[in-house]
Design a protein around this motif. Structure first.
Motif, short mmCIF file in Angstrom:
data_model
loop_
_atom_site.label_atom_id
_atom_site.label_comp_id
_atom_site.label_asym_id
_atom_site.label_seq_id
_atom_site.Cartn_x
_atom_site.Cartn_y
_atom_site.Cartn_z
N SER A 1 47.08 12.30 49.62
CA SER A 1 47.72 12.80 48.40
C SER A 1 47.45 11.79 47.30
CB SER A 1 49.21 13.00 48.61
OG SER A 1 49.70 11.93 49.37
N ILE A 2 47.61 12.24 46.10
CA ILE A 2 47.25 11.37 44.97
C ILE A 2 48.44 11.23 44.03
CG2 ILE A 2 44.75 11.73 45.03
CD1 ILE A 2 46.33 13.65 42.49
N GLY B 1 51.08 8.34 41.61
CA GLY B 1 51.99 7.22 41.82
C GLY B 1 53.36 7.56 41.28
N TYR C 1 50.24 6.90 34.30
CA TYR C 1 50.90 7.97 33.54
C TYR C 1 51.03 7.65 32.06
CZ TYR C 1 51.20 9.91 38.08
OH TYR C 1 50.83 10.40 39.31
N GLU D 1 46.57 13.53 38.70
CA GLU D 1 46.63 14.96 39.03
C GLU D 1 45.47 15.75 38.45
OE1 GLU D 1 49.12 13.04 38.25
OE2 GLU D 1 50.28 13.18 40.12
N LEU E 1 42.93 16.42 41.02
CA LEU E 1 43.25 17.51 41.95
C LEU E 1 42.88 18.87 41.35
CD1 LEU E 1 44.58 17.57 44.72
CD2 LEU E 1 46.79 17.84 43.61
N GLU F 1 45.20 19.47 53.17
CA GLU F 1 46.07 18.37 52.71
C GLU F 1 47.52 18.65 53.07
OE1 GLU F 1 46.61 18.32 48.40
OE2 GLU F 1 46.01 20.41 48.29
N GLY G 1 53.75 14.98 48.42
CA GLY G 1 53.02 14.11 47.50
C GLY G 1 52.74 12.75 48.12
N SER G 2 52.50 11.76 47.25
CA SER G 2 52.05 10.45 47.72
C SER G 2 53.22 9.52 48.07
CB SER G 2 51.18 9.80 46.65
OG SER G 2 51.94 9.65 45.47
N ALA G 3 54.43 10.01 47.92
CA ALA G 3 55.65 9.28 48.32
C ALA G 3 55.58 7.79 48.00
CB ALA G 3 55.92 9.50 49.82
N PRO G 4 55.43 7.43 46.71
CA PRO G 4 55.30 6.00 46.38
C PRO G 4 56.52 5.18 46.82
CG PRO G 4 55.39 7.37 44.37
CD PRO G 4 55.33 8.30 45.53
N ASP G 5 57.68 5.86 46.99
CA ASP G 5 58.89 5.12 47.40
C ASP G 5 58.78 4.52 48.79
OD1 ASP G 5 58.85 7.84 48.19
OD2 ASP G 5 61.01 7.93 48.48
N ASN H 1 55.68 10.02 57.66
CA ASN H 1 55.40 10.96 58.74
C ASN H 1 53.96 11.48 58.58
OD1 ASN H 1 55.32 13.01 60.57
ND2 ASN H 1 57.25 13.96 59.95
P1 NAD Z 1 56.72 13.42 47.25
O1 NAD Z 1 56.45 14.61 48.10
O2 NAD Z 1 55.68 12.37 47.20
O3 NAD Z 1 58.09 12.74 47.75
C1 NAD Z 1 59.35 13.43 47.79
C2 NAD Z 1 60.23 12.79 48.87
O4 NAD Z 1 59.72 13.15 50.16
C3 NAD Z 1 60.22 11.25 48.81
O5 NAD Z 1 61.51 10.77 49.14
C4 NAD Z 1 59.23 10.85 49.90
O6 NAD Z 1 59.51 9.60 50.47
C5 NAD Z 1 59.41 11.99 50.91
N1 NAD Z 1 58.16 12.25 51.66
C6 NAD Z 1 57.05 12.92 51.21
N2 NAD Z 1 56.10 12.94 52.16
C7 NAD Z 1 56.61 12.27 53.22
C8 NAD Z 1 56.11 11.95 54.51
N3 NAD Z 1 54.89 12.31 54.89
N4 NAD Z 1 56.90 11.24 55.34
C9 NAD Z 1 58.14 10.88 54.99
N5 NAD Z 1 58.68 11.16 53.80
C10 NAD Z 1 57.93 11.85 52.91
O7 NAD Z 1 57.06 13.98 45.78
P2 NAD Z 1 57.30 13.18 44.41
O8 NAD Z 1 58.10 11.95 44.66
O9 NAD Z 1 57.79 14.22 43.49
O10 NAD Z 1 55.86 12.77 43.91
C11 NAD Z 1 55.27 11.49 44.11
C12 NAD Z 1 53.85 11.48 43.59
O11 NAD Z 1 53.06 12.40 44.36
C13 NAD Z 1 53.72 11.92 42.12
O12 NAD Z 1 52.76 11.11 41.50
C14 NAD Z 1 53.24 13.35 42.23
O13 NAD Z 1 52.52 13.75 41.10
C15 NAD Z 1 52.35 13.26 43.44
N6 NAD Z 1 52.08 14.54 44.13
C16 NAD Z 1 50.84 14.71 44.62
C17 NAD Z 1 50.54 15.86 45.33
C18 NAD Z 1 49.16 16.02 45.89
O14 NAD Z 1 48.43 15.05 46.00
N7 NAD Z 1 48.76 17.22 46.26
C19 NAD Z 1 51.51 16.84 45.53
C20 NAD Z 1 52.80 16.61 45.04
C21 NAD Z 1 53.08 15.45 44.34
#
Ligand code: NAD
Length: 360
Positions: free
Chosen positions: A73-74, A76, A84, A93, A96, A281, A285-289, A297
């Protein structure tokens, strides 16, 4: 079989989860005698950092020359990352959107499956969750309201906004054919979701899909109005196999279907074009947290790799092996942080990948 795969690990947890999906694919290759050749490419923030561009034309050309793309995923943290501060067409994005467009990916597939072991995460009534569900939402991705002509202007002194919903019969036929092909690999049922009591575009979807259905006598075909489909998804999701629908309805219903499974870390997805080519995919998303901590996971990405085997390479037995290995680790009680109940022991991202690879 020799399978040539473009691998885009991306940003955030992308590199961690894709590495585990490759580990599982290699276990499949070893067991079933296939070779997976990977070429790693950059897209998103990491490509901005290296090339000043979220997706270069050279990267697109390499991706096009492969059989499939496996993507992490892409992106931050949208509040704090310097990516940004760039203009929208230079942000992660944009890469993508560009790759989807360049590869002509018009069909988006999102499975929603409820694992019995995770049914407590399902927000539906116990009597509904008890029955489980296993559906595939098939959403048209390049037409309809999101791509039609739009404008906002003052007409007779009143601000007026117009969005246009257009589909032609070719756009409908190509995705209907995909939908029925996929139903043939599943429980052989297609539900076309539309608003044919109001919209002309929906009436054309019905006409064309009905014609396509005639070529698939084994597949049960039904139609459902979108408002009813939204209700049925929470009332009786077990009734659905392949749900075929246009862009905006699919956007909304696929999120609703994801929600009722209870975990974003388990949800795979695929986008296909007219050939066997696909981009696979995880839905999240990229779950930066949680990036860089080895706690994400990887299952959604591993299941996306299984979809790649099934839909691009027609390796159904091998895809089953991955899906069964995932079921097995869940049955055995292994959980990553996102699916563990309070107090339950947790495994790391790389451990989860190894556990699944060992069970292939
Ligand atoms: P996110 O899906 O990255 O995270 C949402 C929540 O779900 C977070 O608490 C995260 O820790 C958790 N989470 C997500 N995937 C997980 C995994 N595999 N295992 C455990 N926990 C998981 O959504 P967001 O925070 O809204 O977006 C973060 C970044 O990702 C943004 O830059 C957004 O633009 C990008 N994004 C990218 C894609 C893609 O690449 N297709 C899709 C959606 C969001």
């Amino acid at each position: 079989m020799n399978c040539n795969i473009a691998v885009i690990k991306g940003d955030g947890i992308g590199p961690e989860v894709v590495t585990e999906a490759m580990k599982v694919l290699d276990a499949v290759g070893k067991k079933f005698g296939h070779t997976f050749n990977y070429e790693q490419l950059l897209m998103g923030g990491c490509s901005i950092d290296k090339y000043g561009d979220p997706l270069t034309d050279e990267t697109v050309a390499i991706a096009k020359s492969k059989d499939a793309v496996l993507l992490g995923s892409i992106g931050g943290n949208t509040q704090t990352s310097p990516w940004y501060k760039l203009p929208p067409n230079k942000r992660p994005e944009a890469g993508l959107l560009k790759i989807r467009k360049e590869l002509g990916l018009f069909a988006n597939l999102r499975p929603a499956y409820l694992y019995p072991e995770l049914k407590e995460a399902c927000p539906l009534k116990e009597s509904v969750a008890e029955r489980g569900f296993d559906m595939m939402i098939m959403r048209e991705l390049t037409g309809g309201l999101y791509f039609g002509e739009r404008y906002t202007k003052e007409i007779d002194g009143v601000m007026t906004a117009v969005d246009t919903l257009t589909y032609n019969e070719n756009e409908i036929r190509r995705i209907a054919v995909k939908g029925f092909d996929i139903a043939m690999k599943r429980r052989k049922k297609v539900t076309l979701v539309d608003k044919a009591n109001v919209l002309d575009s929906s009436r054309l979807w019905r006409k064309v899909t009905e014609e396509v259905a005639k070529d698939y006598p084994e597949v049960e075909y039904e139609t459902m109005l979108v408002d009813n489909a939204a209700m049925q998804l929470v009332k009786d999701p077990a009734q659905f196999d392949v749900m075929l629908t246009e862009n905006m309805f699919g956007d909304i219903l696929s999120d609703e279907a994801s929600m009722i499974t209870g975990s974003i870390g388990m949800l795979s997805s695929a986008s296909l074009n007219e050939t066997k080519f696909g981009l696979y995919e995880p839905s999240g998303g990229s779950a930066p947290d949680i990036a860089g901590q080895n706690i994400a996971n990887p299952i959604a990405t591993i299941l996306s790799a299984a979809m790649m085997l099934r839909y691009t390479f027609d390796l159904d037995k091998e895809a089953d092996a991955i899906e069964n290995a995932v079921k097995k680790v869940l049955e055995e009680g292994y959980r990553t942080i996102d699916i563990a109940k309070p107090g339950e022991p947790q495994v790391k991202c790389d451990e989860m990948g190894s556990l699944i690879a060992e069970r292939i």
